[in-house]
Design a protein around this motif. Structure first.
Motif, PDB file in Angstrom:
ATOM      1  N   PRO A 205      65.938 -18.364   3.411  1.00  0.00           N
ATOM      2  CA  PRO A 205      66.083 -18.598   2.096  1.00  0.00           C
ATOM      3  C   PRO A 205      65.323 -19.583   1.312  1.00  0.00           C
ATOM      4  O   PRO A 205      65.116 -20.482   2.693  1.00  0.00           O
ATOM      5  N   LEU A 206      64.898 -20.368   0.566  1.00  0.00           N
ATOM      6  CA  LEU A 206      64.368 -20.945   0.080  1.00  0.00           C
ATOM      7  C   LEU A 206      62.882 -21.832   0.827  1.00  0.00           C
ATOM      8  O   LEU A 206      61.461 -21.858  -0.050  1.00  0.00           O
ATOM      9  N   LEU A 207      62.990 -22.431   2.066  1.00  0.00           N
ATOM     10  CA  LEU A 207      62.016 -22.551   2.545  1.00  0.00           C
ATOM     11  C   LEU A 207      61.663 -21.753   3.447  1.00  0.00           C
ATOM     12  O   LEU A 207      62.584 -22.160   4.835  1.00  0.00           O
ATOM     13  N   ASN A 208      60.784 -21.341   3.810  1.00  0.00           N
ATOM     14  CA  ASN A 208      61.037 -19.924   5.466  1.00  0.00           C
ATOM     15  C   ASN A 208      60.711 -20.488   6.890  1.00  0.00           C
ATOM     16  O   ASN A 208      60.086 -21.411   5.894  1.00  0.00           O
ATOM     17  N   GLY A 209      60.580 -19.637   7.586  1.00  0.00           N
ATOM     18  CA  GLY A 209      60.356 -20.608   8.818  1.00  0.00           C
ATOM     19  C   GLY A 209      58.603 -21.090   9.122  1.00  0.00           C
ATOM     20  O   GLY A 209      58.375 -21.275   9.472  1.00  0.00           O
ATOM     21  N   VAL A 210      57.801 -19.451   8.093  1.00  0.00           N
ATOM     22  CA  VAL A 210      56.368 -19.916   8.063  1.00  0.00           C
ATOM     23  C   VAL A 210      55.698 -21.289   7.872  1.00  0.00           C
ATOM     24  O   VAL A 210      55.352 -22.026   8.743  1.00  0.00           O
ATOM     25  N   GLU A 211      56.408 -21.093   6.625  1.00  0.00           N
ATOM     26  CA  GLU A 211      55.981 -22.557   5.733  1.00  0.00           C
ATOM     27  C   GLU A 211      56.875 -23.833   6.351  1.00  0.00           C
ATOM     28  O   GLU A 211      55.994 -24.227   6.122  1.00  0.00           O
ATOM     29  N   ALA A 212      57.421 -23.467   7.340  1.00  0.00           N
ATOM     30  CA  ALA A 212      58.522 -24.730   7.767  1.00  0.00           C
ATOM     31  C   ALA A 212      57.292 -24.971   8.694  1.00  0.00           C
ATOM     32  O   ALA A 212      57.394 -26.267   9.329  1.00  0.00           O
ATOM     33  N   THR A 213      57.065 -24.183   9.644  1.00  0.00           N
ATOM     34  CA  THR A 213      56.084 -24.804  10.676  1.00  0.00           C
ATOM     35  C   THR A 213      55.295 -24.962  10.232  1.00  0.00           C
ATOM     36  O   THR A 213      54.766 -25.992  11.068  1.00  0.00           O
ATOM     37  N   LYS A 214      54.316 -24.844   9.673  1.00  0.00           N
ATOM     38  CA  LYS A 214      53.153 -25.251   9.089  1.00  0.00           C
ATOM     39  C   LYS A 214      53.037 -27.045   8.750  1.00  0.00           C
ATOM     40  O   LYS A 214      52.414 -27.693   8.688  1.00  0.00           O
ATOM     41  N   LEU A 215      54.453 -27.017   7.995  1.00  0.00           N
ATOM     42  CA  LEU A 215      54.681 -28.564   7.994  1.00  0.00           C
ATOM     43  C   LEU A 215      54.960 -29.013   8.440  1.00  0.00           C
ATOM     44  O   LEU A 215      54.392 -30.990   8.907  1.00  0.00           O
ATOM     45  N   ILE A 216      56.071 -28.803   9.349  1.00  0.00           N
ATOM     46  CA  ILE A 216      55.969 -29.415  10.265  1.00  0.00           C
ATOM     47  C   ILE A 216      55.366 -29.954  11.574  1.00  0.00           C
ATOM     48  O   ILE A 216      55.158 -31.528  12.400  1.00  0.00           O
ATOM     49  N   THR A 217      54.206 -29.418  11.772  1.00  0.00           N
ATOM     50  CA  THR A 217      53.245 -29.127  12.744  1.00  0.00           C
ATOM     51  C   THR A 217      52.194 -30.425  12.321  1.00  0.00           C
ATOM     52  O   THR A 217      51.891 -31.246  13.161  1.00  0.00           O
TER      53      THR A 217
END
Length: 219
Positions: free
Chosen positions: A63-75
Motif C-alpha cells: 500500500p501507499l507506495l508499491n514495490g515497483v515505484e519504490a524500486t524506481k526511486l531507489i535505483t
C-alpha cells in the motif's frame, strides 16, 4: 561483524515478513537492519539513515507506495543498493519490467529458503543474479524499440570491453573476470564503469539487459 550483508525487508504482510526475518537472521553473514510495511516507510528510512542496506528484499504489491515505484526511486537515488524483487507474479512481462527498472534479481514467494539465501549471496557478490527462467525471458522478450538497435549503433565498445561484458553476463564477479583475462580487478572495474557510461546503464542489471537486447551475448 563488518562483513555481514545488511538487508532490509519490505512487505506489508507482517506474518510473511517476520518469517523471512527469522530465516535470514539464522545466517551468520546476514543482518536484517530494517523492516518496512510499505514503500514510503522504506524510502523514509533510506533518506534519514546513513546505515543503509546492501540488499533490499522488495515485495511489489504494497500500500501507499508499491514495490515497483519504490524500486524506481531507489535505483535512481541509491544506485549502490541492490533490489531483489519478491512477488507472487511471475509472468514474462512482469519479470522483464522489473529487471528493466533496475531489479538485481527476482524471486517468487514460493521459492525455497535455500534458493533465497543463494540469491542474496550471489547478488551481494556479483551485483545481480538471474536464474535460467529470467535469462530465458530476457532473451525472448520484445522490449520497446527505443531501447534497442538505434541506440546500440551509436555505441562503440573495445574488444576488451566486449570480453568483460560477456563475462559479466555469465555472472562472474570482478575478481573472477580479472583471473580469466589476466588483468587486475581494478582494471576490470574501470572497464565496467566505461561500459555503464557508454550504454547509459544505471547498474549491472541494466548492463546485462542492454547486452541481451542487442544480442552482444547469447545466454
Amino acid at each position: 561483524m563488518s562483513d555481514k550483508i545488511k538487508i532490509a525487508l519490505a512487505d506489508d504482510e507482517e506474518l510473511f515478513r517476520k518469517g523471512i526475518y527469522f530465516l535470514l537472521q539464522r545466517e551468520q553473514n546476514f543482518e536484517v537492519i530494517f523492516e518496512a510495511a510499505n514503500g514510503n516507510q522504506l524510502i523514509d528510512f533510506l533518506t534519514t539513515n546513513s546505515n543503509r542496506p546492501d540488499i533490499i528484499l522488495m515485495d511489489l504489491k504494497m500500500p501507499l507506495l508499491n514495490g515497483v515505484e519504490a524500486t524506481k526511486l531507489i535505483t535512481q537515488q541509491f544506485p549502490d543498493i541492490k533490489i531483489i524483487a519478491l512477488t507472487s507474479y511471475n509472468t514474462k512481462s512482469f519479470i522483464a519490467n522489473m529487471i528493466e527498472i533496475g531489479s538485481a534479481s527476482f524471486l517468487v514467494k514460493n521459492a525455497s529458503p535455500k534458493e533465497m539465501i543463494f540469491t542474496i549471496n550471489e547478488v551481494y557478490k556479483k551485483a545481480f543474479y538471474y536464474n535460467e527462467q529470467v535469462i530465458k525471458i530476457l532473451s525472448e522478450f520484445k522490449f520497446p524499440i527505443e531501447n534497442r538497435s538505434d541506440f546500440f549503433e551509436k555505441v562503440e565498445l573495445t574488444s576488451r570491453e566486449r570480453e568483460v561484458l560477456e563475462l559479466i553476463c555469465q555472472q562472474f564477479n570482478s575478481t573472477e573476470i580479472a583471473e580469466q583475462l589476466f588483468i587486475s580487478p581494478r582494471t576490470v572495474d574501470t572497464h565496467r564503469n566505461s561500459l555503464l557510461f557508454k550504454t547509459n546503464s544505471q547498474n549491472i542489471a541494466g548492463l546485462v539487459l542492454f547486452a541481451i537486447q542487442n544480442k552482444i551475448v547469447i545466454l
